[in-house]
Motif scaffolding. Structure first.
Motif, PDB file in Angstrom:
ATOM      1  N   GLY A 194       0.725  -1.169  -0.174  1.00 35.19           N
ATOM      2  CA  GLY A 194       0.113   0.090   0.004  1.00 35.19           C
ATOM      3  C   GLY A 194       0.817   1.364  -0.008  1.00 35.19           C
ATOM      4  N   GLY A 195       0.157   2.298  -0.401  1.00 35.03           N
ATOM      5  CA  GLY A 195       0.819   3.737  -0.509  1.00 35.03           C
ATOM      6  C   GLY A 195       0.773   4.383   0.869  1.00 35.03           C
ATOM      7  N   PHE A 196       1.469   5.359   0.801  1.00 37.45           N
ATOM      8  CA  PHE A 196       1.521   6.276   2.147  1.00 37.45           C
ATOM      9  C   PHE A 196       1.307   7.847   1.978  1.00 37.45           C
ATOM     10  N   GLY A 197       0.437   8.166   2.278  1.00 41.30           N
ATOM     11  CA  GLY A 197       0.014   9.606   2.131  1.00 41.30           C
ATOM     12  C   GLY A 197      -0.718  10.020   0.791  1.00 41.30           C
ATOM     13  N   ALA A 198      -1.310  11.348   0.481  1.00 37.23           N
ATOM     14  CA  ALA A 198      -1.970  11.417  -0.635  1.00 37.23           C
ATOM     15  C   ALA A 198      -1.174  11.408  -1.600  1.00 37.23           C
ATOM     16  N   PRO A 199      -1.720  10.670  -2.886  1.00 33.86           N
ATOM     17  CA  PRO A 199      -0.962  10.642  -4.045  1.00 33.86           C
ATOM     18  C   PRO A 199      -0.548  11.856  -4.723  1.00 33.86           C
ATOM     19  N   ASP A 200      -1.396  13.091  -4.684  1.00 35.87           N
ATOM     20  CA  ASP A 200      -1.123  14.473  -5.338  1.00 35.87           C
ATOM     21  C   ASP A 200      -0.074  14.978  -4.668  1.00 35.87           C
ATOM     22  N   ARG A 201       0.519  14.350  -3.389  1.00 30.53           N
ATOM     23  CA  ARG A 201       1.550  15.104  -2.795  1.00 30.53           C
ATOM     24  C   ARG A 201       2.665  14.381  -3.156  1.00 30.53           C
ATOM     25  N   ARG A 202       2.852  13.511  -4.184  1.00 28.85           N
ATOM     26  CA  ARG A 202       4.095  13.168  -4.546  1.00 28.85           C
ATOM     27  C   ARG A 202       5.000  13.627  -5.378  1.00 28.85           C
ATOM     28  N   ASP A 203       6.257  13.949  -5.029  1.00 27.79           N
ATOM     29  CA  ASP A 203       7.175  14.607  -5.903  1.00 27.79           C
ATOM     30  C   ASP A 203       7.170  14.221  -7.250  1.00 27.79           C
ATOM     31  N   PRO A 204       6.931  15.060  -8.249  1.00 24.29           N
ATOM     32  CA  PRO A 204       6.926  14.880  -9.785  1.00 24.29           C
ATOM     33  C   PRO A 204       8.319  14.290 -10.177  1.00 24.29           C
ATOM     34  N   GLY A 205       9.310  14.551  -9.401  1.00 23.50           N
ATOM     35  CA  GLY A 205      10.526  13.698 -10.025  1.00 23.50           C
ATOM     36  C   GLY A 205      10.611  12.291  -9.644  1.00 23.50           C
ATOM     37  N   ALA A 206       9.995  11.970  -8.304  1.00 27.81           N
ATOM     38  CA  ALA A 206       9.760  10.629  -7.989  1.00 27.81           C
ATOM     39  C   ALA A 206       9.056   9.954  -9.040  1.00 27.81           C
ATOM     40  N   ARG A 207       7.873  10.507  -9.438  1.00 29.65           N
ATOM     41  CA  ARG A 207       6.908   9.800 -10.287  1.00 29.65           C
ATOM     42  C   ARG A 207       7.763   9.703 -11.648  1.00 29.65           C
ATOM     43  N   ALA A 208       8.287  10.667 -12.216  1.00 31.48           N
ATOM     44  CA  ALA A 208       9.183  10.456 -13.440  1.00 31.48           C
ATOM     45  C   ALA A 208      10.332   9.372 -13.175  1.00 31.48           C
ATOM     46  N   GLU A 209      10.541   9.361 -12.234  1.00 29.69           N
ATOM     47  CA  GLU A 209      11.613   8.237 -11.984  1.00 29.69           C
ATOM     48  C   GLU A 209      11.234   6.909 -12.180  1.00 29.69           C
ATOM     49  N   ASP A 210       9.867   6.764 -11.463  1.00 32.43           N
ATOM     50  CA  ASP A 210       9.203   5.464 -11.517  1.00 32.43           C
ATOM     51  C   ASP A 210       8.996   5.059 -13.023  1.00 32.43           C
ATOM     52  N   LEU A 211       8.525   6.027 -13.833  1.00 31.28           N
ATOM     53  CA  LEU A 211       8.190   5.741 -15.268  1.00 31.28           C
ATOM     54  C   LEU A 211       9.423   5.339 -16.013  1.00 31.28           C
ATOM     55  N   LYS A 212      10.405   6.092 -15.603  1.00 31.72           N
ATOM     56  CA  LYS A 212      11.885   5.827 -16.195  1.00 31.72           C
ATOM     57  C   LYS A 212      12.238   4.248 -16.077  1.00 31.72           C
ATOM     58  N   LYS A 213      12.176   4.045 -14.933  1.00 32.00           N
ATOM     59  CA  LYS A 213      12.394   2.537 -14.438  1.00 32.00           C
ATOM     60  C   LYS A 213      11.600   1.656 -14.869  1.00 32.00           C
ATOM     61  N   GLY A 214      10.401   2.164 -15.086  1.00 32.05           N
ATOM     62  CA  GLY A 214       9.365   0.703 -15.543  1.00 32.05           C
ATOM     63  C   GLY A 214       8.441   0.677 -14.419  1.00 32.05           C
ATOM     64  N   TYR A 215       8.596   1.175 -13.182  1.00 34.56           N
ATOM     65  CA  TYR A 215       7.645   0.877 -11.959  1.00 34.56           C
ATOM     66  C   TYR A 215       6.266   1.079 -12.308  1.00 34.56           C
ATOM     67  N   LEU A 216       6.191   2.163 -13.245  1.00 37.00           N
ATOM     68  CA  LEU A 216       4.884   2.700 -13.625  1.00 37.00           C
ATOM     69  C   LEU A 216       4.752   2.316 -15.077  1.00 37.00           C
ATOM     70  N   SER A 217       3.803   2.021 -15.610  1.00 38.22           N
ATOM     71  CA  SER A 217       3.542   1.865 -16.904  1.00 38.22           C
ATOM     72  C   SER A 217       2.769   3.175 -17.573  1.00 38.22           C
ATOM     73  N   GLY A 218       2.871   3.276 -18.828  1.00 38.24           N
ATOM     74  CA  GLY A 218       2.562   4.309 -19.462  1.00 38.24           C
ATOM     75  C   GLY A 218       0.836   4.455 -19.154  1.00 38.24           C
ATOM     76  N   ALA A 219       0.284   3.547 -18.562  1.00 39.73           N
ATOM     77  CA  ALA A 219      -1.241   3.511 -18.271  1.00 39.73           C
ATOM     78  C   ALA A 219      -1.651   4.190 -16.992  1.00 39.73           C
ATOM     79  N   ARG A 220      -0.690   4.320 -16.237  1.00 40.90           N
ATOM     80  CA  ARG A 220      -0.842   5.023 -14.838  1.00 40.90           C
ATOM     81  C   ARG A 220       0.179   6.150 -14.710  1.00 40.90           C
ATOM     82  N   LYS A 221      -0.230   7.145 -14.864  1.00 41.63           N
ATOM     83  CA  LYS A 221       0.652   8.379 -14.687  1.00 41.63           C
ATOM     84  C   LYS A 221       0.270   9.285 -13.710  1.00 41.63           C
TER      85      LYS A 221
END
Length: 539
Positions: free
Chosen positions: A512-539
């Motif tokens: 499970g995640g911790f804290g509201a998703p809209d508070r996630r650092d955009p840089g961390a989200r971009a890193e997740d996409l780069k590493k494939g932790y997130l697919s293009g279907a969930r941005k």
């Protein structure tokens, strides 16, 4: 005691921990079963003559260490002092006096200096087979689950019990592995004893008593100091797990006082007719571990630290009585820390990690030649882990065994044990719950029998219908799934068949995640996409 004496005792305490660590590593290096040798599913510790745990090895699992702390007392109760001799080793796999199910072998060896009993060494390991139905949930009583070894002597005055070995050979599918592990366990305790005697002679102590007094006094003081800083009161939590064929409700209430932390599991569902029940000794182990992770994570584990935590329960699935089937006690038992931590999160808001996959996704594979083919039969055991829950300030760890702490077995070691092929083992994108801090990812694993073979497997999986919940606004982790490569859905528990030419696909759950998703650092989200932790279907 002077400051110099304090320092001397502290050095000896550290030395004692190194003694039991070498004890554990001996087992790790000499074990025959991959569950021990590769995954570290073991424990080791040293105890005083009264059976109180003085020190434990860092190598090992909470389910083994904390149950062993109570198990040694059962050995002392069963075997009178006048029947203990130098060179003895005692053994059991009694689920209610050992570590919760028949697959765990616990050995205890008295440690003598001359004719004087100065303590005990104990160790536990999971063996590949104990006969019966095999490692699975399908048994309806403990009598179906394998051979039961009451507390007895594996060796007396250095002479091994050959009758016991003959009975083991006649009752298990992999006798060489199992008996090899028995000898490894005995050797593990022997190494601990040898190193202890060397230490006592070097420092000039006749017994462990002065060091034991120092360890327990310092531990009680340190734990009391931590308890004083906690809020006082009662908090409760509930959780649903998959169960065998319908969800099971777990409930816990914690009470924090100046004297300690009490946990009660009243309100939890009744025992199951299938082998997912948990003896109380195992429930206590993981409840105590969860509390210690919060209250005193840096204080060495021993009988004094465990004494601050009291665990009780009426008869239910977390306190199943003999002869309940308990082979997969870890599937429910590994959920206990998240259950307890959920209650502690109400006492300590913003400080407790989100729920994770919890239970290991163990799989026992019984592989054989397919009809019309010749080949090899083998029993193969794999330990696999889903994602941990996100932590306050940090993403969850992916494919990590919390709370058990065992290692993932290397593919090469698994394939070496029998004719199986691991076609895929990779992180599962989008499986970690969204949040300010992302939940840890699960895995995708594809398994097939080698050419000309087929296999049956025992499914031991959870978090398929009940996902890991996020904390403080974080999203839930992705639930798991079990299927063949042609899309055929399979059950998360019980023995099932994979025909020749088909692959078993396991999608392990995320944390499970911790804290509201809209508070996630955009840089961390971009890193997740780069590493494939997130697919293009969930941005």
């Amino acid at each position: 005691m002077s400051q110099v004496d304090d320092i001397r005792m502290q050095v000896m305490w550290n030395r004692l921990i190194s003694v039991v660590e070498e004890q554990a590593l001996t087992l790790l290096r000499t074990a025959f079963s991959t569950s021990v040798r590769e995954a570290g599913d073991l424990s080791a510790g040293v105890f005083d003559p009264a059976g109180l745990m003085l020190a434990q090895a860092v190598t090992g699992t909470p389910g083994h260490v904390n149950t062993m702390a109570e198990a040694v007392l059962h050995f002392i109760e069963e075997i009178p002092r006048e029947d203990m001799f130098p060179g003895d080793t005692y053994v059991t796999n009694d689920p209610w006096k050992g570590t919760g199910h028949l697959h765990d072998i616990t050995m205890v060896s008295p440690s003598f200096r001359g004719d004087r009993l100065i303590g005990f060494f104990a160790c536990t390991a999971h063996v590949v087979d104990v006969g019966g139905r095999g490692f699975g949930a399908d048994g309806k009583s403990v009598y179906e689950e394998g051979i039961q070894i009451p507390i007895m002597k594996f060796a007396e005055r250095g002479t091994v019990n050959r009758t016991l070995l003959a009975m083991l050979r006649a009752n298990v599918r992999e006798p060489n592995q199992v008996i090899g592990d028995f000898y490894s366990l005995a050797a593990c305790n022997d190494v601990g004893h040898k190193r202890l005697i060397e230490m006592l002679e070097e420092v000039g102590l006749p017994t462990l008593a002065p060091l034991g007094d120092f360890i327990f006094a310092r531990t009680r003081s340190a734990v009391a100091e931590r308890l004083a800083g906690l809020p006082k009161g009662r908090w409760s939590n509930e959780m649903l797990t998959d169960g065998y064929d319908s969800p099971i409700r777990l409930a816990a209430e914690i009470e924090i006082t100046d004297q300690g932390v009490n946990v009660d599991f009243t309100g939890t569902d009744a025992p199951s007719p299938y082998g997912i029940n948990v003896p109380l000794i195992y429930t206590k182990a993981y409840a105590s571990y969860a509390i210690k992770c919060v209250v005193a994570p840096d204080i060495p584990n021993n009988s004094a630290s465990l004494a601050a935590f009291d665990v009780s329960s009426p008869v239910n699935i977390l306190n199943a009585e003999r002869p309940a089937p308990v082979s997969l006690r870890h599937v429910i038992g590994h959920m206990v820390p998240d259950l307890v931590l959920g209650a502690l999160a109400k006492a300590l808001p913003g400080q407790i990690l989100a729920e994770g996959a919890g239970a290991l996704w163990n799989i026992h594979i019984s592989v054989r030649p397919a009809p019309g083919h010749t080949g090899t039969r083998a029993e193969v055991l794999m330990f696999n882990s889903g994602g941990m829950g996100a932590r306050p300030g940090l993403d969850g760890l992916s494919a990590t065994a919390f709370p058990s702490g065992v290692h993932t077995m290397p593919i090469e070691a698994t394939e070496h044990t029998g004719p199986v092929v691991i076609w895929r083992k990779e992180l599962r994108p989008d499986s970690g719950g969204e949040g300010q801090y992302r939940g840890g990812l699960g895995q995708v694993i594809e398994i097939a029998a080698a050419e000309g073979h087929e296999f049956d497997f025992s499914a031991m999986f959870d978090r398929v219908t009940q996902a890991a919940r996020g904390r403080d606004g974080g999203g839930d982790g992705a639930p798991g799934s079990v299927m063949l490569d042609d899309g055929t859905a399979l059950r998360p528990k019980g023995w099932q068949h994979v025909p020749e030419g088909r692959r078993l696909v396991l999608n392990l759950p995320g944390g499970g995640g911790f804290g509201a998703p809209d508070r996630r650092d955009p840089g961390a989200r971009a890193e997740d996409l780069k590493k494939g932790y997130l697919s293009g279907a969930r941005k």
